[in-house]
Write a protein that holds these residues in place. Structure first.
Motif, short mmCIF file in Angstrom:
data_model
loop_
_atom_site.label_atom_id
_atom_site.label_comp_id
_atom_site.label_asym_id
_atom_site.label_seq_id
_atom_site.Cartn_x
_atom_site.Cartn_y
_atom_site.Cartn_z
N VAL A 148 64.78 41.19 37.37
CA VAL A 148 63.40 42.35 37.24
C VAL A 148 62.99 42.89 37.77
N VAL A 149 62.63 42.40 39.42
CA VAL A 149 62.09 43.45 39.79
C VAL A 149 62.68 45.01 40.28
N LEU A 163 55.25 40.65 47.12
CA LEU A 163 54.22 42.05 46.48
C LEU A 163 53.35 41.14 45.80
N PHE A 164 52.14 41.02 47.06
CA PHE A 164 50.70 40.27 46.35
C PHE A 164 50.10 41.51 45.71
N VAL A 212 65.29 50.90 45.77
CA VAL A 212 65.36 49.39 45.19
C VAL A 212 64.29 48.23 46.78
N PHE A 213 63.82 47.19 46.06
CA PHE A 213 63.27 46.26 46.84
C PHE A 213 63.88 45.55 47.63
N THR A 214 64.00 45.27 48.38
CA THR A 214 65.05 43.96 49.02
C THR A 214 64.26 43.23 49.79
N GLY A 215 63.27 43.14 49.38
CA GLY A 215 61.95 41.61 50.07
C GLY A 215 62.18 40.39 49.02
N PRO A 266 65.93 34.50 42.33
CA PRO A 266 67.37 35.52 42.58
C PRO A 266 66.81 36.49 40.53
N GLU A 267 67.12 35.79 39.38
CA GLU A 267 67.12 36.41 38.17
C GLU A 267 65.80 37.46 38.19
N ASP A 268 64.50 36.99 38.91
CA ASP A 268 63.48 37.71 38.57
C ASP A 268 63.57 38.76 39.99
#
Length: 325
Positions: free
Chosen positions: A31-32, A51-52, A43-46, A26-28
């Motif tokens: 940051v993303v 995110l390879f 916003v990225f929700t996945g 969650p903390e990373d």
């Protein structure tokens, strides 16, 4: 059949466990999204570990260990939030021509980094002296940017640094005396296409470099302490397009040399015959200097045409067929 079934069940169990472990912390994830906001992205929700092309996560802890930005047209500074990844080991920002400003001071906290790259951007300002706090760095690449000012002597404090690219910037001043204190094994330094000036410090002669590229600077004097009869590991030596002025006659080249480019300087004397003994020599250029005498024959010297020797004072013999000794 039972053994095969057990094996397949075990493999399936491992894949589920691995997938579970790779869920973004969650903390990373926070940051993303701070980074995405700074880049004007949605916003990225996945799961950020998926995110390879941008992120790699540790398969055991799921923490982000690698972060990359590539080929983005974003116009603005480097997102300072990148420094909030506590376990980051690999950081690459590449081919973002509209990225500007300096390296965020917050990056001084990324002490687990082993590789740090900012290349092909419009990032500018001085190279931070605090980079010496990133004591796990093995590779530092800040090439193809707009960095200016002098090279910080503190870079030599990095105990594991073996690969340093500062080429194609706007750096000025001398090569630091401290660069004779590199502790990494057989380091490679790339300082070409800047405006570095002065003589090469004698201290650099104590380091067993693998590659030295100083092409297209304003360096002067006699650099032979870098290579004359001493280096065991030197394979690439590029000193072209400077203002070096010394006598080449008595030089003994490292036996493992593969690439040697001394072109476009003011080097005098003659080409040592010892160069014919370099079994691995693949590229050789001493054009546009003040050399005289017969061009040594034998060994790998037969590979090189007249362009390797042209525009010298009085070199003679093949492949300069028009000039007889």
């Amino acid at each position: 059949m039972p053994r095969l079934f057990v094996f397949l069940l075990f493999t399936f169990s491992l894949s589920i466990t691995s997938a579970f472990r790779w869920r973004c912390l969650p903390e990373d994830a926070q940051v993303v999204n701070e980074i995405f906001a700074a880049l004007n992205r949605t916003v990225f929700t996945g799961d950020c570990c998926h995110l390879f092309s941008m992120i790699h996560c540790n398969p055991n802890t799921s923490s982000v260990t690698s972060f990359s930005l590539f080929g983005d047209d974003f116009n603005g500074p480097i997102p300072a939030a990148i420094a909030k990844f506590p376990n980051l080991q690999f950081l690459s920002i590449h081919k973002m021509p509209n990225l500007h400003g300096g390296i965020p001071p917050s990056f001084a906290s990324l002490t687990k980094l082993t590789y740090f790259r900012i290349t092909w951007t419009n990032v500018s300002g001085p190279i931070p002296s605090w980079l010496n706090r990133l004591t796990n760095l093995g590779g530092l690449d800040l090439s193809y940017n707009q960095f200016s000012g002098s090279i910080p002597p503190t870079l030599a404090d990095l105990p594991s640094l073996t690969w340093l690219h500062l080429d194609r910037n706007k750096l000025t001043g001398p090569i630091p005396e401290s660069f004779g204190q590199f502790r990494g094994a057989n380091p490679s330094i790339f300082l070409s296409h800047n405006s570095l000036s002065g003589a090469i410090p004698k201290s650099l002669g104590r380091v067993d470099f693998s590659t030295i590229d100083l092409d297209r600077n304003l360096l002067v004097g006699n650099p032979s302490h870098l290579f004359n009869n001493r280096s065991k590991s030197l394979s690439t030596l590029i000193l072209s397009r400077n203002l070096f002025d010394f006598d080449l006659t008595g030089v003994t080249f490292p036996s493992g040399l593969q690439i040697l480019d001394f072109s476009h300087n003011m080097i005098g004397g003659s080409i040592p015959t010892q160069i014919t003994s370099l079994a691995n020599l693949q590229q050789f250029n001493v054009s546009y200097n003040r050399l005289c005498g017969r061009i040594p024959q034998g060994g790998n010297m037969q590979k090189f045409d007249s362009s390797s020797y042209m525009h010298n004072r009085c070199l003679c013999g093949p492949p300069l067929s028009a000039k007889l000794c």
